[in-house]
Design a protein around this motif. Sequence first.
Motif, mmCIF file in Angstrom:
data_model
loop_
_atom_site.group_PDB
_atom_site.id
_atom_site.type_symbol
_atom_site.label_atom_id
_atom_site.label_comp_id
_atom_site.label_asym_id
_atom_site.label_seq_id
_atom_site.Cartn_x
_atom_site.Cartn_y
_atom_site.Cartn_z
ATOM 1 N N MET A 100 35.923 60.456 -78.357
ATOM 2 C CA MET A 100 34.550 59.993 -78.319
ATOM 3 C C MET A 100 33.611 61.197 -78.240
ATOM 4 O O MET A 100 33.779 62.073 -77.408
ATOM 5 N N THR A 101 32.650 61.222 -79.133
ATOM 6 C CA THR A 101 31.674 62.306 -79.166
ATOM 7 C C THR A 101 30.685 62.165 -78.016
ATOM 8 O O THR A 101 30.151 61.085 -77.783
ATOM 9 N N MET A 102 30.454 63.266 -77.303
ATOM 10 C CA MET A 102 29.445 63.296 -76.253
ATOM 11 C C MET A 102 28.724 64.637 -76.301
ATOM 12 O O MET A 102 29.158 65.564 -76.991
ATOM 13 N N LEU A 103 27.618 64.703 -75.577
ATOM 14 C CA LEU A 103 26.883 65.955 -75.435
ATOM 15 C C LEU A 103 27.116 66.477 -74.032
ATOM 16 O O LEU A 103 27.043 65.715 -73.059
ATOM 17 N N ILE A 104 27.384 67.787 -73.936
ATOM 18 C CA ILE A 104 27.528 68.410 -72.627
ATOM 19 C C ILE A 104 26.576 69.598 -72.538
ATOM 20 O O ILE A 104 26.239 70.218 -73.556
ATOM 21 N N ARG A 105 26.139 69.853 -71.328
ATOM 22 C CA ARG A 105 25.344 71.057 -71.116
ATOM 23 C C ARG A 105 26.299 72.247 -71.204
ATOM 24 O O ARG A 105 27.399 72.215 -70.637
ATOM 25 N N PRO A 106 25.925 73.293 -71.939
ATOM 26 C CA PRO A 106 26.798 74.464 -72.049
ATOM 27 C C PRO A 106 27.236 74.951 -70.664
ATOM 28 O O PRO A 106 26.423 75.075 -69.752
ATOM 29 N N CYS A 107 28.547 75.182 -70.539
ATOM 30 C CA CYS A 107 29.115 75.525 -69.234
ATOM 31 C C CYS A 107 30.297 76.483 -69.390
ATOM 32 O O CYS A 107 30.840 76.659 -70.475
ATOM 33 N N ARG A 108 30.682 77.082 -68.272
ATOM 34 C CA ARG A 108 31.782 78.037 -68.238
ATOM 35 C C ARG A 108 33.087 77.433 -68.765
ATOM 36 O O ARG A 108 33.844 78.093 -69.475
ATOM 37 N N ASP A 109 33.367 76.167 -68.381
ATOM 38 C CA ASP A 109 34.633 75.555 -68.783
ATOM 39 C C ASP A 109 34.779 75.459 -70.302
ATOM 40 O O ASP A 109 35.874 75.596 -70.835
ATOM 41 N N THR A 132 19.809 73.348 -75.424
ATOM 42 C CA THR A 132 20.956 73.150 -76.314
ATOM 43 C C THR A 132 21.985 72.305 -75.592
ATOM 44 O O THR A 132 22.194 72.470 -74.386
ATOM 45 N N ARG A 133 22.603 71.426 -76.331
ATOM 46 C CA ARG A 133 23.759 70.689 -75.833
ATOM 47 C C ARG A 133 24.918 70.999 -76.775
ATOM 48 O O ARG A 133 24.729 71.172 -77.979
ATOM 49 N N TRP A 134 26.106 71.083 -76.204
ATOM 50 C CA TRP A 134 27.284 71.266 -77.028
ATOM 51 C C TRP A 134 27.867 69.903 -77.351
ATOM 52 O O TRP A 134 27.896 68.994 -76.509
ATOM 53 N N ILE A 135 28.288 69.760 -78.592
ATOM 54 C CA ILE A 135 28.898 68.530 -79.054
ATOM 55 C C ILE A 135 30.376 68.613 -78.693
ATOM 56 O O ILE A 135 31.051 69.603 -79.014
ATOM 57 N N TRP A 136 30.889 67.588 -78.030
ATOM 58 C CA TRP A 136 32.206 67.647 -77.420
ATOM 59 C C TRP A 136 32.964 66.342 -77.651
ATOM 60 O O TRP A 136 32.392 65.263 -77.508
#
Length: 185
Positions: A1-10, A77-81
């Motif tokens: 499932m596609t979601m947006l995440i805030r760019p993070c270390r992980d 920016t959000r990363w697509i995950w």
Amino acid sequence: MTMLIRPCRDALPEYVAALEGGWSPANVAGDAVIRAHLAAIARDADAFLASLHDPEARGAPITLPDGSTVPRLPSFTRWIWDGQFCGAIHFRWQNGSEDLPAHVLGHIGYAVVPGKRGQGHATRALALLLPEARAVGLRHVELTTDPDNVVSQKVITANGGMLMARFRKEAAYGGKEGVRFRIPL
């Protein structure tokens, strides 16, 4: 499932791997952006990640592809995950107005890594970002693309985008033709 995440270390190692593989989060000046992001991550990864969330426009001025600089707009920016890094989607705006300066091609830009293209990630990412655009008070967003980028046009129209006009891009972006879409919020 596609979601947006805030760019993070992980998720940063996958972002770095995409950059090192030649993918760029920017559709303009891609190679320069790749080099700049890798250098910024090497200098201070936490500062780089923080720079991708700047809703108060406190960061340094933006350097355009022609080398000129302009004031930064509020942006994030959000990363697509989907369990893995798929790409990035960027949102910028001016407080109190749907209008953008002439040097800004649109409110939203996105780029999907090659191995994840054609799976609906950009369409879903744009759909997920639209409520955030509404939350900052916008009544519509504008997106631009090249006239021959049919894939991007389908992403925009799948999210309610309507073709507004053909236009000539600013000289800083090469002065080429573009097409502008509007998505009502």
